[in-house]
Motif scaffolding. Structure first.
Motif, PDB file in Angstrom:
ATOM      1  N   TYR A  44       0.844  -1.285  -0.154  1.00 23.19           N
ATOM      2  CA  TYR A  44       0.045  -0.254  -0.058  1.00 23.19           C
ATOM      3  C   TYR A  44       1.063   1.320  -0.032  1.00 23.19           C
ATOM      4  CZ  TYR A  44      -3.239  -3.584   1.292  1.00 23.19           C
ATOM      5  OH  TYR A  44      -4.339  -4.416   1.410  1.00 23.19           O
ATOM      6  N   CYS A  45       2.032   1.087   0.499  1.00 20.83           N
ATOM      7  CA  CYS A  45       2.944   2.492   0.645  1.00 20.83           C
ATOM      8  C   CYS A  45       4.035   2.393  -0.389  1.00 20.83           C
ATOM      9  CB  CYS A  45       3.457   2.695   2.078  1.00 20.83           C
ATOM     10  SG  CYS A  45       2.043   2.216   3.268  1.00 20.83           S
ATOM     11  N   GLU A  46       4.464   3.633  -0.792  1.00 24.27           N
ATOM     12  CA  GLU A  46       5.493   3.610  -1.693  1.00 24.27           C
ATOM     13  C   GLU A  46       6.623   4.036  -0.940  1.00 24.27           C
ATOM     14  OE1 GLU A  46       2.839   5.416  -1.939  1.00 24.27           O
ATOM     15  OE2 GLU A  46       2.090   5.115  -4.010  1.00 24.27           O
ATOM     16  N   VAL A  47       6.694   4.424   0.280  1.00 27.74           N
ATOM     17  CA  VAL A  47       7.972   4.323   1.328  1.00 27.74           C
ATOM     18  C   VAL A  47       7.602   3.694   2.686  1.00 27.74           C
ATOM     19  CG1 VAL A  47       9.462   6.332   2.271  1.00 27.74           C
ATOM     20  CG2 VAL A  47       7.964   6.845   0.427  1.00 27.74           C
ATOM     21  N   ILE A  48       8.722   2.874   2.913  1.00 23.09           N
ATOM     22  CA  ILE A  48       8.831   2.320   4.305  1.00 23.09           C
ATOM     23  C   ILE A  48       9.419   2.812   5.120  1.00 23.09           C
ATOM     24  CG2 ILE A  48       9.050  -0.119   5.096  1.00 23.09           C
ATOM     25  CD1 ILE A  48       6.969  -0.217   2.749  1.00 23.09           C
ATOM     26  N   GLY A  49       8.977   3.209   6.319  1.00 23.16           N
ATOM     27  CA  GLY A  49       9.546   3.748   7.545  1.00 23.16           C
ATOM     28  C   GLY A  49      10.148   2.846   8.641  1.00 23.16           C
ATOM     29  N   ILE A  50      11.224   2.955   8.831  1.00 19.87           N
ATOM     30  CA  ILE A  50      11.787   2.149  10.120  1.00 19.87           C
ATOM     31  C   ILE A  50      12.029   3.246  11.052  1.00 19.87           C
ATOM     32  CG2 ILE A  50      13.304   0.265  10.689  1.00 19.87           C
ATOM     33  CD1 ILE A  50      14.005  -0.250   7.848  1.00 19.87           C
ATOM     34  N   PRO A  51      11.593   3.076  12.289  1.00 18.84           N
ATOM     35  CA  PRO A  51      12.212   4.026  13.346  1.00 18.84           C
ATOM     36  C   PRO A  51      13.143   3.450  14.023  1.00 18.84           C
ATOM     37  CG  PRO A  51       9.945   2.549  13.905  1.00 18.84           C
ATOM     38  CD  PRO A  51      10.476   2.221  12.693  1.00 18.84           C
ATOM     39  N   MET A  52      14.324   4.353  13.587  1.00 25.41           N
ATOM     40  CA  MET A  52      15.690   3.993  14.186  1.00 25.41           C
ATOM     41  C   MET A  52      15.979   4.522  15.380  1.00 25.41           C
ATOM     42  SD  MET A  52      16.821   1.796  11.715  1.00 25.41           S
ATOM     43  CE  MET A  52      18.489   1.622  11.354  1.00 25.41           C
ATOM     44  N   ALA A  53      15.363   5.479  15.611  1.00 27.92           N
ATOM     45  CA  ALA A  53      15.795   6.518  16.923  1.00 27.92           C
ATOM     46  C   ALA A  53      15.840   5.446  18.171  1.00 27.92           C
ATOM     47  CB  ALA A  53      14.853   7.560  17.093  1.00 27.92           C
ATOM     48  N   GLY A  54      14.761   4.653  18.351  1.00 30.28           N
ATOM     49  CA  GLY A  54      14.468   3.609  19.756  1.00 30.28           C
ATOM     50  C   GLY A  54      15.759   2.710  19.451  1.00 30.28           C
ATOM     51  N   LEU A  55      16.134   2.029  18.362  1.00 29.69           N
ATOM     52  CA  LEU A  55      17.319   1.106  18.316  1.00 29.69           C
ATOM     53  C   LEU A  55      18.560   1.471  18.817  1.00 29.69           C
ATOM     54  CD1 LEU A  55      16.097  -0.492  14.862  1.00 29.69           C
ATOM     55  CD2 LEU A  55      15.505  -1.317  17.200  1.00 29.69           C
ATOM     56  N   LEU A  56      18.716   2.930  18.381  1.00 23.03           N
ATOM     57  CA  LEU A  56      20.053   3.644  18.686  1.00 23.03           C
ATOM     58  C   LEU A  56      20.072   4.019  20.038  1.00 23.03           C
ATOM     59  CD1 LEU A  56      20.755   4.846  15.132  1.00 23.03           C
ATOM     60  CD2 LEU A  56      21.476   2.466  16.028  1.00 23.03           C
ATOM     61  N   VAL A  57      19.214   4.210  20.716  1.00 24.14           N
ATOM     62  CA  VAL A  57      18.995   5.166  21.939  1.00 24.14           C
ATOM     63  C   VAL A  57      20.408   4.564  23.060  1.00 24.14           C
ATOM     64  CG1 VAL A  57      17.161   4.124  23.191  1.00 24.14           C
ATOM     65  CG2 VAL A  57      17.668   6.539  23.304  1.00 24.14           C
ATOM     66  N   GLN A  58      20.808   5.681  23.680  1.00 19.95           N
ATOM     67  CA  GLN A  58      21.886   5.225  24.562  1.00 19.95           C
ATOM     68  C   GLN A  58      21.229   4.111  25.584  1.00 19.95           C
ATOM     69  OE1 GLN A  58      24.313   8.241  25.828  1.00 19.95           O
ATOM     70  NE2 GLN A  58      25.857   7.198  26.316  1.00 19.95           N
ATOM     71  N   LYS A  59      21.953   2.839  25.949  1.00 19.17           N
ATOM     72  CA  LYS A  59      21.458   2.105  26.897  1.00 19.17           C
ATOM     73  C   LYS A  59      22.790   1.521  27.750  1.00 19.17           C
ATOM     74  CE  LYS A  59      17.391   0.316  24.500  1.00 19.17           C
ATOM     75  NZ  LYS A  59      17.137  -0.621  23.583  1.00 19.17           N
ATOM     76  N   ARG A  60      22.400   1.449  29.067  1.00 18.17           N
ATOM     77  CA  ARG A  60      23.506   1.195  29.934  1.00 18.17           C
ATOM     78  C   ARG A  60      23.916  -0.056  29.650  1.00 18.17           C
ATOM     79  NH1 ARG A  60      25.061   3.306  35.500  1.00 18.17           N
ATOM     80  NH2 ARG A  60      23.505   5.009  34.967  1.00 18.17           N
ATOM     81  N   GLY A  61      25.278  -0.599  29.305  1.00 18.25           N
ATOM     82  CA  GLY A  61      25.770  -1.555  29.137  1.00 18.25           C
ATOM     83  C   GLY A  61      25.680  -2.338  27.749  1.00 18.25           C
TER      84      GLY A  61
END
Lengths: 209, 319
Positions: free
Chosen positions: B180-197
């Motif tokens: 249905y969509c011409e552009v596929i979005g992947i939310p990357m901010a959550g994957l790259l957010v700083q996490k301890r360890g």
């Protein structure tokens, strides 16, 4: 250097002669785009040349604008056919993007061809009603105020001592929930959130992907 | 392979001419939705024939209209989520006459259990279907479709956001969205957010793993937009480009780091004097010749440098 024609009647005669073969072509192929573009182009040139000789009348100005709009529309349509052909062959992203952008331009050009009263409705037809914005803002402010006291209750450091305050806290959650439902349902035509989930589960059962 | 930098611009920045010399921009609803005169703004833009015409923006600049996100409230609890009915949001987006409309989506949060995740993904899918149906009903899309599901005519492109708890979920969502969509979005901010360890490398490894899975499904048939991917760590860019090259993919980066560093911090992307192999954002007072740069100058310079770096890296990969 060729001598420039300055007589309006002579420019008109020249334009009519130039347009004639394209009109014959259109008569043979009614859906042809390029001859139509050429005709519009010749008439745009005619009015532009005429404007250098004498000021255009209101009718002539209107005709010039119509020819310009028609030219833009035809150009956009031709671009769609080109882009669609390319995308059908390659199925690549850049071709898909150019096809979609051509289609958007065509849609915009088509909207400009509408008469002024229809064009006005066209632009404003889809603007959500003003009441919705005002109501949403009001609900938003209410939720904010309630969230503040809800959080105070949830993470309180001292026990709630007064009976009225305790009673208030009991009803706050329910009120907040109702507000969320109201915010969601404002002018919503169709399914609610739970309805959407049920619908999805049913579709799954029926074997949809 | 094609790479574009999409910047998140505000109305003030659009008015100031930030849109010149860029590939495209992202315009979010929060810039006007919380203002008292939101309705007047929308009506004014609709009357002028869209945002591009209202702000005198060049037609060739790509314009992505965002959807409602979490509304900023005083506290930081779950109660911040405030979404409008999706179709109202779509109607409003159409008044702005963008090139791409972002489909409204429910983001996943850390506390969601499996049932809740399934529910949210189901809602996201239904919103995509509703958008598509509404556009067809209102003649913005044709019901006549290609074999892969996309309509043959569409006045607007749709940006469908894929959420998931595992890389496979992202891929599964992408396989649905691409119909249905011409552009596929992947939310990357959550994957790259700083996490301890969790080291930076591990985070980027996982982000690349997700992107790889999505590209396996999408390949070179749809644009993939890395949402919230600010290119804050430029040293990781070649890995993304390498992956894009492998699938001949088109990637759109939301380079929010540039905007942040240009407008708020006035920092320019430059080489470190002590360690020339390292690129970093440096305050304009420390860069020779850039002392009197305005915010706009800084932004244009950063955009140009970053674009050049990406082009050069892709050329090196070709070589």
């Amino acid at each position: 250097m060729g001598e420039e024609i300055t007589e309006p009647s002579e420019i008109l005669r020249k334009t009519r002669v130039e347009v004639m073969p394209y009109l014959r072509e259109i008569a043979e192929h009614s859906r042809a785009i390029i001859p139509r573009m050429e005709v519009s182009k010749r008439w745009i040139d005619y009015y532009e040349a005429l404007s250098k000789v004498r000021p255009l009348t209101e009718k002539e100005k209107r005709r010039l604008e119509e020819h310009r709009k028609a030219y833009n529309l035809l150009e956009a349509r031709r671009e769609i056919y080109r882009a669609a052909g390319r995308y059908a062959r390659t199925k690549k992203v850049p071709d898909l993007l150019s096809l979609r952008l051509a289609q958007r331009k065509y849609y915009a050009a088509k909207a400009e061809m509408l008469p002024p009263e229809k064009a006005k409705g066209f632009g404003e037809k889809f603007v959500p009603p003003k009441e919705l914005y005002e109501r949403l803002r009001k609900v938003q402010e209410e939720i904010r105020a309630k969230c503040k006291s809800y959080k105070e209750a949830k993470y309180r450091l001292v026990p709630i001592t007064t009976a009225t305050r305790r009673a208030r806290m009991k009803t706050l959650g329910a009120e907040l929930r109702d507000l969320y439902v109201e915010a969601y349902d404002l002018t919503q035509r169709g399914k609610s959130v739970s309805g959407l989930i049920e619908h999805y589960k049913e579709m799954k059962k029926m074997g949809a992907e | 392979m094609d790479i574009k930098l999409i910047h998140d611009l505000s109305p003030q920045q659009l008015k100031a001419g930030f849109w010149k010399t860029i590939d495209g921009f992202f315009f979010a609803t929060y810039w006007y939705l919380q203002k008292p005169k939101a309705y007047d703004f929308v009506l004014d833009v609709a009357r002028k024939g869209g945002l591009k015409k209202a702000f005198g923006i060049n037609e060739n600049i790509l314009y992505i209209h965002g959807s409602d996100r979490i509304v900023e409230t005083e506290n930081k609890s779950e109660d911040r989520v405030f979404l409008r009915p999706p179709l109202i949001s779509l109607r409003e987006a159409i008044c702005f006459n963008p090139d791409v409309i972002q489909v409204m989506d429910l983001p996943l949060s850390a506390g969601d259990n499996e049932d809740r995740i399934c529910e949210k993904l189901a809602i996201n899918r239904d919103i995509v279907l509703d958008y598509d149906k509404w556009l067809v009903e209102n003649k913005f899309r044709s019901s006549n479709r290609y074999k892969d599901g996309l309509p043959k005519f569409s006045a607007f492109m749709l940006l469908g956001v894929c959420h998931g708890d595992t890389a496979e979920t992202y891929a599964e969502e992408a396989s649905f969205m691409k119909r249905y969509c011409e552009v596929i979005g992947i939310p990357m901010a959550g994957l790259l957010v700083q996490k301890r360890g969790v080291s930076v490398k591990t985070r980027y490894d996982y982000a690349l793993h997700v992107l790889n899975k999505v590209l396996e499904v999408v390949g070179s048939t749809r644009v993939v937009q890395l949402m919230g991917f600010g290119l804050s760590d430029i040293t990781e860019a070649p890995r993304f480009l390498k992956l894009a090259k492998k699938y001949d993919a088109t990637l759109w980066f939301e380079s929010s780091t540039i905007i942040r560093n240009s407008t708020h911090a006035r920092k320019i992307l430059s080489l470190n004097v002590k360690n020339p192999s390292r690129l970093e954002y440096v305050n304009i007072s420390r860069v020779k010749g850039a002392e009197k740069f305005s915010t706009l100058d800084v932004f244009r310079e950063n955009n140009k440098i970053l674009k050049n770096i990406l082009n050069q890296t892709s050329l090196e990969l070709d070589g």
